[in-house]
Write an enzyme that holds these catalytic residues in place. Structure first.
Site, PDB file in Angstrom:
ATOM      1  N   HIS A 146       0.880  -1.172   0.000  1.00  0.00           N
ATOM      2  CA  HIS A 146       0.000   0.000   0.000  1.00  0.00           C
ATOM      3  C   HIS A 146       0.918   1.222   0.000  1.00  0.00           C
ATOM      4  CE1 HIS A 146      -2.807   2.959   1.709  1.00  0.00           C
ATOM      5  NE2 HIS A 146      -3.795   2.123   1.469  1.00  0.00           N
ATOM      6  N   ASP A 223       3.338  -4.162   8.210  1.00  0.00           N
ATOM      7  CA  ASP A 223       2.066  -3.469   8.006  1.00  0.00           C
ATOM      8  C   ASP A 223       0.960  -4.486   8.306  1.00  0.00           C
ATOM      9  OD1 ASP A 223      -0.243  -2.351   7.118  1.00  0.00           O
ATOM     10  OD2 ASP A 223       0.564  -1.626   5.210  1.00  0.00           O
ATOM     11  N   GLN A 226      -4.171  -5.135   7.247  1.00  0.00           N
ATOM     12  CA  GLN A 226      -5.131  -6.110   6.720  1.00  0.00           C
ATOM     13  C   GLN A 226      -5.028  -7.448   7.427  1.00  0.00           C
ATOM     14  OE1 GLN A 226      -7.540  -5.407   4.659  1.00  0.00           O
ATOM     15  NE2 GLN A 226      -6.898  -3.430   3.841  1.00  0.00           N
ATOM     16  N   LYS A 249     -10.380  -0.288  10.371  1.00  0.00           N
ATOM     17  CA  LYS A 249     -10.480  -1.532   9.598  1.00  0.00           C
ATOM     18  C   LYS A 249     -10.804  -2.716  10.503  1.00  0.00           C
ATOM     19  CE  LYS A 249      -7.118  -0.050   6.139  1.00  0.00           C
ATOM     20  NZ  LYS A 249      -7.930   0.189   4.959  1.00  0.00           N
ATOM     21  N   CYS A 389      -4.691   2.127  -3.691  1.00  0.00           N
ATOM     22  CA  CYS A 389      -3.429   2.680  -3.146  1.00  0.00           C
ATOM     23  C   CYS A 389      -2.275   1.699  -3.339  1.00  0.00           C
ATOM     24  CB  CYS A 389      -3.552   3.056  -1.681  1.00  0.00           C
ATOM     25  SG  CYS A 389      -4.803   4.302  -1.369  1.00  0.00           S
TER      26      CYS A 389
HETATM   27  N1  PLP Z   1      -1.684  -0.619   4.636  1.00  0.00           N
HETATM   28  C1  PLP Z   1      -2.618  -1.402   4.112  1.00  0.00           C
HETATM   29  C2  PLP Z   1      -2.273  -2.798   3.719  1.00  0.00           C
HETATM   30  C3  PLP Z   1      -3.920  -0.904   3.918  1.00  0.00           C
HETATM   31  O1  PLP Z   1      -4.851  -1.693   3.373  1.00  0.00           O
HETATM   32  C4  PLP Z   1      -4.198   0.423   4.295  1.00  0.00           C
HETATM   33  C5  PLP Z   1      -5.551   0.987   4.061  1.00  0.00           C
HETATM   34  O2  PLP Z   1      -6.206   0.677   3.106  1.00  0.00           O
HETATM   35  C6  PLP Z   1      -3.189   1.184   4.865  1.00  0.00           C
HETATM   36  C7  PLP Z   1      -1.933   0.641   5.019  1.00  0.00           C
HETATM   37  C8  PLP Z   1      -3.416   2.595   5.292  1.00  0.00           C
HETATM   38  O3  PLP Z   1      -4.395   2.676   6.275  1.00  0.00           O
HETATM   39  P1  PLP Z   1      -4.931   4.100   6.737  1.00  0.00           P
HETATM   40  O4  PLP Z   1      -5.372   4.810   5.485  1.00  0.00           O
HETATM   41  O5  PLP Z   1      -6.038   3.796   7.657  1.00  0.00           O
HETATM   42  O6  PLP Z   1      -3.792   4.786   7.387  1.00  0.00           O
END
Ligand code: PLP
Length: 434
Positions: A146, A223, A226, A249, A389
């Site tokens: 992401h 990260d 998910q 999430k 993203c």
């Molecule tokens: N990392 C992953 C794998 C994600 O799916 C997301 C959000 O879609 C993020 C990071 C970023 O999350 P946030 O926008 O809540 O900071």
């Protein structure tokens, strides 16, 4: 949890899912004349009464700033705020003072990146010396990240003179571990990668990558955006140095996320944001900082959101993370198999031989993802469209966008089947019109 253990855990029954759905008021909504089928939990999840009530209860009975006031409400709010930290810590297998509140996962990654660049500028003094980065040092991430776990490292490299290296994907979209073994070298200072891909839904082999990082003494940032919502997560067992997550999430509200940081690292890291609430002594020319986690929590805190996130993790724990994982693994397989069987649909990463969560992204030949999403929305089915993203991942797979269906503990078999039938219907509709 090993795959064998996961196989032994029973998914949620249909009756249990129906019972769970009663806790989520939004699931009673109708969209375009159809009952809402919410298959966009990968973007943001829905909130049960327990979470909505916790936020409201806090606001109506003890709203006040934490760690400051001498009055009763402030003391109660502070206690609840710290209890919430302890709940999230327990949920991910960390110690309480290893959890730093952030506004989301993006801020948590940036916190680490800016702290490392502050250390590289000499901030944090001799204690932060081991964290300094400069020319010749390397940061390693992957092509499936992401943007939240990619751009902060690009910027960190630009600020410090370090080099960013990217573990490539194979033609299916899987991480190339052979390439990782070559890219992670004695020069590597940090390896940052996602536990579960927000596009492919596959659970990456964390222990392989951690093993490579450990061999060369590099730090690891996971990260967990998910994974934390969908799998049992134990940051100590995974042996990562940092992990980031977003509350929205995992049944929590927006505006709250968390960074797990190994205590020995948080203790030597200079702050990212500075200001009130994170200091011991301030003069007009200098300041001394509190120990972690407060050192990283500048300004008035998001108390009601933290309290609500604690209610969310309590809710998830009561249902049982292993059972939620089993429920969603079944949906992952159902989505991949059902969508792959439709002529003209390519499920991204369908051929990857890794366990999955309940998430699948797909490309429909000749039909833009926005049109697929619009068609499904007309049926009351909410999915995500676009690049999610993750532009480099889409580029690697030769496309610019995809449609993503993602499930959670409140998803039913009928909803998953509806999305599969809806995609088949979209193809019929657009081909007839073509
Ligand atoms: N990392 C992953 C794998 C994600 O799916 C997301 C959000 O879609 C993020 C990071 C970023 O999350 P946030 O926008 O809540 O900071």
């Amino acid at each position: 949890m090993s795959t064998i253990e996961a196989d032994l855990i029973s998914p949620l029954t249909e009756a249990e899912v129906q019972r769970i759905r009663e806790d989520f008021p939004i699931l009673r909504t109708e969209v375009n004349g159809h009952p809402l089928a919410y298959l966009d939990s990968g973007a943001t999840s829905q909130r049960p009464f327990a979470v909505l009530d916790a936020e409201r209860e806090f606001a109506t009975t003890m709203n006040s700033a934490v760690h400051r006031g001498a009055h009763t409400l402030a003391a109660e709010a502070t206690e609840l705020f710290e209890d919430a930290r302890a709940s999230v810590a327990r949920f991910v297998g960390a110690d309480d003072d290893e959890i730093v509140w952030t506004s989301n996962a993006t801020e948590a990654v940036n916190l680490v990146a800016y702290s490392l660049s502050n250390a590289s500028l000499g901030r944090g003094g001799a204690a932060a010396e081991p964290l300094r980065l400069g020319a010749g040092d390397e940061i390693v991430t992957t092509e499936m990240e992401h943007h939240a776990n990619l751009i902060p490292w690009q910027e960190l490299a630009a600020r410090t003179g370090a080099t960013l290296k990217v573990i490539p994907l194979d033609d299916e979209g899987a991480l190339r571990l052979d390439a990782a073994a070559e890219l992670i070298t004695a020069r590597t200072r940090l390896v940052a990668f996602t536990h579960v891909s927000n596009v492919l839904g596959v659970i990456n082999p964390v222990s392989d990558l951690v093993g490579l990082a450990r061999k060369v003494g590099a730090l690891v940032l996971l990260d967990a955006c998910q994974s934390a919502p969908h799998l049992p997560l134990d940051v100590k067992a995974l042996d990562v140095d940092f992990a980031v997550l977003s509350g929205h999430k995992m049944l929590g509200p927006t505006g709250i996320g968390a960074l797990y940081g190994r205590r020995s690292l948080l203790e030597i890291m200079p702050p990212f944001l500075t200001g009130g609430s994170m200091i011991t002594t301030v003069t007009t020319t200098a300041a001394e900082y509190l120990p972690p986690p407060q050192r990283f929590e500048a300004g008035t805190q998001r108390v009601s959101q933290a309290v609500a996130l604690a209610a969310a993790v309590d809710y998830l724990t009561a249902v049982g993370m292993p059972r939620i994982a089993a429920h969603e693994a079944a949906f992952g397989a159902r989505l991949v198999d059902g969508l792959s069987a439709i002529d003209g649909v390519r499920v991204l990463g369908a051929g990857i031989d890794l366990p999955r969560v309940g998430l699948a992204s797909f490309d429909v030949e000749g039909i833009h993802s926005h049109d697929v999403g619009q068609y499904l929305d007309d049926l009351g089915i909410a999915v995500r469209v676009g690049h999610h993203c993750a532009q480099p991942l889409h580029r690697r797979l030769g496309i610019t966008s995809s449609t993503r269906a993602s499930t959670y503990l409140y998803t039913t078999d009928a909803e998953v089947d509806a999305v599969i039938a809806g995609v088949a219907g979209a193809i019929d509709f657009f081909r007839r019109g073509a």
